[in-house]
Design an enzyme around this catalytic site. Structure first.
Site, PDB file in Angstrom:
ATOM      1  N   ASP A 101      38.478  42.839  42.146  1.00  0.00           N
ATOM      2  CA  ASP A 101      38.689  41.706  43.050  1.00  0.00           C
ATOM      3  C   ASP A 101      39.825  40.902  42.429  1.00  0.00           C
ATOM      4  O   ASP A 101      39.593  40.096  41.528  1.00  0.00           O
ATOM      5  CB  ASP A 101      37.416  40.873  43.170  1.00  0.00           C
ATOM      6  CG  ASP A 101      37.581  39.701  44.123  1.00  0.00           C
ATOM      7  OD1 ASP A 101      38.284  39.859  45.141  1.00  0.00           O
ATOM      8  OD2 ASP A 101      37.027  38.633  43.838  1.00  0.00           O
ATOM      9  N   GLU A 157      40.714  45.117  46.337  1.00  0.00           N
ATOM     10  CA  GLU A 157      40.692  44.368  47.591  1.00  0.00           C
ATOM     11  C   GLU A 157      42.108  44.215  48.114  1.00  0.00           C
ATOM     12  O   GLU A 157      43.015  43.810  47.390  1.00  0.00           O
ATOM     13  CB  GLU A 157      40.065  42.987  47.390  1.00  0.00           C
ATOM     14  CG  GLU A 157      39.950  42.221  48.705  1.00  0.00           C
ATOM     15  CD  GLU A 157      39.209  40.917  48.540  1.00  0.00           C
ATOM     16  OE1 GLU A 157      37.970  40.933  48.597  1.00  0.00           O
ATOM     17  OE2 GLU A 157      39.882  39.893  48.337  1.00  0.00           O
ATOM     18  N   ASP A 209      33.399  36.428  41.966  1.00  0.00           N
ATOM     19  CA  ASP A 209      34.442  37.442  41.792  1.00  0.00           C
ATOM     20  C   ASP A 209      33.853  38.734  41.219  1.00  0.00           C
ATOM     21  O   ASP A 209      34.276  39.833  41.570  1.00  0.00           O
ATOM     22  CB  ASP A 209      35.541  36.924  40.852  1.00  0.00           C
ATOM     23  CG  ASP A 209      36.059  35.575  41.291  1.00  0.00           C
ATOM     24  OD1 ASP A 209      36.890  35.538  42.210  1.00  0.00           O
ATOM     25  OD2 ASP A 209      35.613  34.559  40.718  1.00  0.00           O
TER      26      ASP A 209
END
Length: 185
Positions: A7, A68, A141
């Site tokens: 992430d 991501e 996160d």
């Protein structure tokens, strides 16, 4: 299959490693956050992210990396930092010959919770449940990185099989005859 989920973020870059296959129980092998000081120069921050990711690669030896996909937000500086951290993750994986797949936030949310608009609390709750964890991974996160890895195990394998089939089909087509020339008017 062992997947490292990333992430990306400049201040907090979530990382999580999940092992499993579709239809089988998943196992978390590690989760954490690579942090950089906000007051540091951008180059130094990216170097710290790279060093942190390299440690994760060395320790966990992932077969695949799920990152991501960066999407446009209102705050351009946030988007830039996220994109830069994302590029560092892709570079680290590619340098090692590890395939990288990008997943959108809504794709990850839908894969993990069944709802592409799920909030962070819902995603964290489902990650905790799917990985049979005693407590939710923190910060968000870290949970998001695990969700990316789960998403890739469940969805990415189908994408990989399709890509392999397409590549195989292209390779099996007969080569064009060099003696035949195509004339165009």
């Amino acid at each position: 299959m062992r997947v490292l989920g990333v992430d990306p973020g400049l201040t907090r870059c979530g990382v999580g490693v999940v092992e499993g296959t579709p239809g089988r129980p998943l196992a978390m092998l590690g989760v954490g956050v690579i942090r950089t000081p906000a007051e540091a120069e951008i180059g130094q921050r990216l170097l710290l992210i790279e060093q942190g990711l390299e440690q994760w690669f060395d320790t966990h030896r992932p077969e695949l990396v799920a990152v991501e996909r960066v999407f446009a937000q209102h705050n351009v500086s946030t988007v830039m930092g996220t994109a830069q951290a994302s590029a560092v993750a892709m570079l680290c994986a590619t340098r090692r010959g590890i395939p990288v797949t990008l997943h959108t936030p809504s794709e990850v949310k839908a894969a993990v919770s069944g709802n592409g608009r799920a909030d962070k609390a819902q995603v964290t709750a489902m990650v905790t449940r799917l990985l049979r964890l005693a407590e939710p991974p923190k910060p968000a996160d870290a949970a998001d990185a695990l969700a990316l890895a789960i998403c890739h195990i469940w969805r990415g394998t189908a994408h990989n099989r399709i890509a392999a089939a397409v590549a195989g089909q292209a390779a099996s087509k007969p080569a064009s005859n060099p003696r035949i020339r195509e004339y165009r008017r």
